[in-house]
Motif scaffolding. Sequence first.
Motif, PDB file in Angstrom:
ATOM      1  N   ALA B   7     -22.628  55.697  43.452  1.00 31.90           N
ATOM      2  CA  ALA B   7     -23.529  55.502  42.317  1.00 31.90           C
ATOM      3  C   ALA B   7     -24.792  56.342  42.488  1.00 31.90           C
ATOM      4  N   LEU B   8     -25.320  56.376  43.714  1.00 35.78           N
ATOM      5  CA  LEU B   8     -26.534  57.172  43.962  1.00 35.78           C
ATOM      6  C   LEU B   8     -26.243  58.665  43.802  1.00 35.78           C
ATOM      7  N   GLY B   9     -25.091  59.098  44.318  1.00 33.21           N
ATOM      8  CA  GLY B   9     -24.713  60.515  44.207  1.00 33.21           C
ATOM      9  C   GLY B   9     -24.565  60.922  42.752  1.00 33.21           C
ATOM     10  N   ASP B  10     -23.819  60.114  41.978  1.00 28.51           N
ATOM     11  CA  ASP B  10     -23.640  60.406  40.551  1.00 28.51           C
ATOM     12  C   ASP B  10     -24.987  60.356  39.832  1.00 28.51           C
ATOM     13  N   GLY B  11     -25.800  59.364  40.228  1.00 33.34           N
ATOM     14  CA  GLY B  11     -27.129  59.225  39.623  1.00 33.34           C
ATOM     15  C   GLY B  11     -27.961  60.479  39.849  1.00 33.34           C
ATOM     16  N   ALA B  12     -27.841  61.050  41.062  1.00 30.36           N
ATOM     17  CA  ALA B  12     -28.597  62.267  41.374  1.00 30.36           C
ATOM     18  C   ALA B  12     -28.146  63.423  40.476  1.00 30.36           C
ATOM     19  N   VAL B  13     -26.831  63.509  40.214  1.00 32.25           N
ATOM     20  CA  VAL B  13     -26.319  64.576  39.337  1.00 32.25           C
ATOM     21  C   VAL B  13     -26.909  64.425  37.932  1.00 32.25           C
ATOM     22  N   VAL B  14     -26.944  63.187  37.447  1.00 37.23           N
ATOM     23  CA  VAL B  14     -27.482  62.943  36.103  1.00 37.23           C
ATOM     24  C   VAL B  14     -28.994  63.195  36.076  1.00 37.23           C
ATOM     25  N   ALA B  15     -29.684  62.763  37.137  1.00 42.17           N
ATOM     26  CA  ALA B  15     -31.133  62.974  37.188  1.00 42.17           C
ATOM     27  C   ALA B  15     -31.448  64.469  37.174  1.00 42.17           C
ATOM     28  N   LYS B  16     -30.638  65.246  37.899  1.00 31.75           N
ATOM     29  CA  LYS B  16     -30.853  66.687  37.946  1.00 31.75           C
ATOM     30  C   LYS B  16     -30.719  67.280  36.541  1.00 31.75           C
TER      31      LYS B  16
END
Lengths: 329, 267
Positions: B7-16
């Motif tokens: 979830a954090l990894g995917d979240g980082a992609v979306v945040a980017k």
Amino acid sequence: MARMADAIVAEGLVKRYGSVVALDGLDLVVPEGTVMGLLGPNGAGKTTTVRVLTTLLEHDEGKATVTGLDVVADAKQLRRRIGLSGQYAAVDENLTGFENLDMVGRLYHLGKKNSRERARELLERFDLVEAADRPVKGYSGGMRRRLDLAGALVAKPAVLFLDEPTTGLDPRSRLGMWDVISELVAGGTTLLLTTQYLEEADRLADKIAVIDHGKVIALGTANELKDQVGGERLELTVGSAQDAASAKAVLTPLAIGDITLDERSHRLTVPVTGGADVLVDGIRRLDAESIKVLDIGLRRPTLDDVFLTLTGHAAGGNGAEEKQGEQEA
Amino acid sequence: MSAFVEALGDGAVVAKRNLIKIKRVPDLIVFSTLSPIMFVLLFAYVFGGSIAIPGMDYREFLMAGIFAQTVVFGSTITGAGLAEDIQKGVIDRFRSLPMARSAVLIGRTTSDLANNVIVIVVMSVTGLIVGWRIHSSPLEALAGFALLLLFAYAVSWGMAIVGLMVRSPEVFNNASFIAIFPLTFIANTFVQESTLPGPLKTFAEWNPVSAVTAAARDLFGNTNPLAPPADVWPLQHPVLMTLIWVVVFLLVFVPLAIRQYRKAVAR
């Protein structure tokens, strides 16, 4: 589990929005490696069907599996195997084409390196290399759609869902999209395609499911559907009222119904069955009587005719009906 | 654990993805920092003369209030951004991917937090120019900024729920304005809550925005030595109260927002 050969199996799908029934017991089977065209007017339930099958929406009744996985119980696993390109190009305007595809790859968990490679590969395949590093904001409608389609293919999905892939495109971009989709399908991808363009279904789909009011009301190849409606007819135009009368007499043995004659244009419409043979036969009979024919042809029903006969209304709909349809969908 | 990491990894992609937007559309950050600058100047120079806070300079009093108001407004970007993504079909695309259900929300709230950091820096500089000073230790000052951002972060999860429900950025903006103006004005942000009439005073005393404002004032050393002691527990312990609000907001809003996300589809 469904038979291995069926990529999509839907049985008795029902979806209600309050009192509106969007899907009313929809059944659908799409064999692996084939293209199913879901044809219907706005509000018929096409988008709802795609949303249920792509796990975006939970249905109220019935059962659906895609590649043998249940759309509700196995939703997460299923998402790895499908690609979806929706009604509007769901691409991010502020990202470049490359960034869009790279992001999708990362979210499929392909890893950094694979996501980048796959993005470049798809940009090349969809003729977007030149625009790859420009923000999508500057793309044309056709380019956006191609990029969106590329996004659906990032993870090499077993089953691809395209919801009205050419809606809103100009004729030239539409032809471009058709070429791209044809190529894809030639590679063996299973495809469920929704469209309100009869020509599109005719051109791309192996089988067409005509859907109206949330149900499949007819199913078959384009030719089967046309045959189902019948309505094959010989149309000819002659030069004079006298010739018209003679022609009518000569062709009566071939007719399977009443021959209509337009007195003013001397144009006859003869309902027939039997295809090209009837046309040849008809021409021989006219020639034997030396009737001068200005124009003659065998007209098969178009999918438009099919649609009109099956649903009682034309495809595409209009005005109020279409607006209401949007809300239902 | 691996689901959480995913979830954090995917979240980082979306945040980017969201942060690239800030970079590509600089107008956004320009305008979201211009309006707080305008607020500081308006209040400092227009109202500053007529709102007297006995015991201290109004500008020193004002800044914590404007910080609180601004970060709460900043948190509305979360709702507007999600509504826009739904409208454009981007959420449909995300939801058809095998990514964590919370990732889009984690990414969104995180990038909006980054936006708020930039805004706070710009505002602090403006405040310093008009005469605001921090009278506490650097550590306390940092804690003050951190608390403001944490509060805004928790509020943005609430905004996410509304944004996912209304599905149109225009509707969201109108709706959030109606809620946020009273919340940020019926508080101790621009006046001392003790000057408000009966029911408004009670509202202000229990208003979460008042707690975070009072906390920031404490931590920046902008408290008024002559102000009467607060009547209610929340304002007597504003830092603790703010932390309680943050925890309550997150416990309530996060699951609700994720639930709403699972149902969200474009029209």
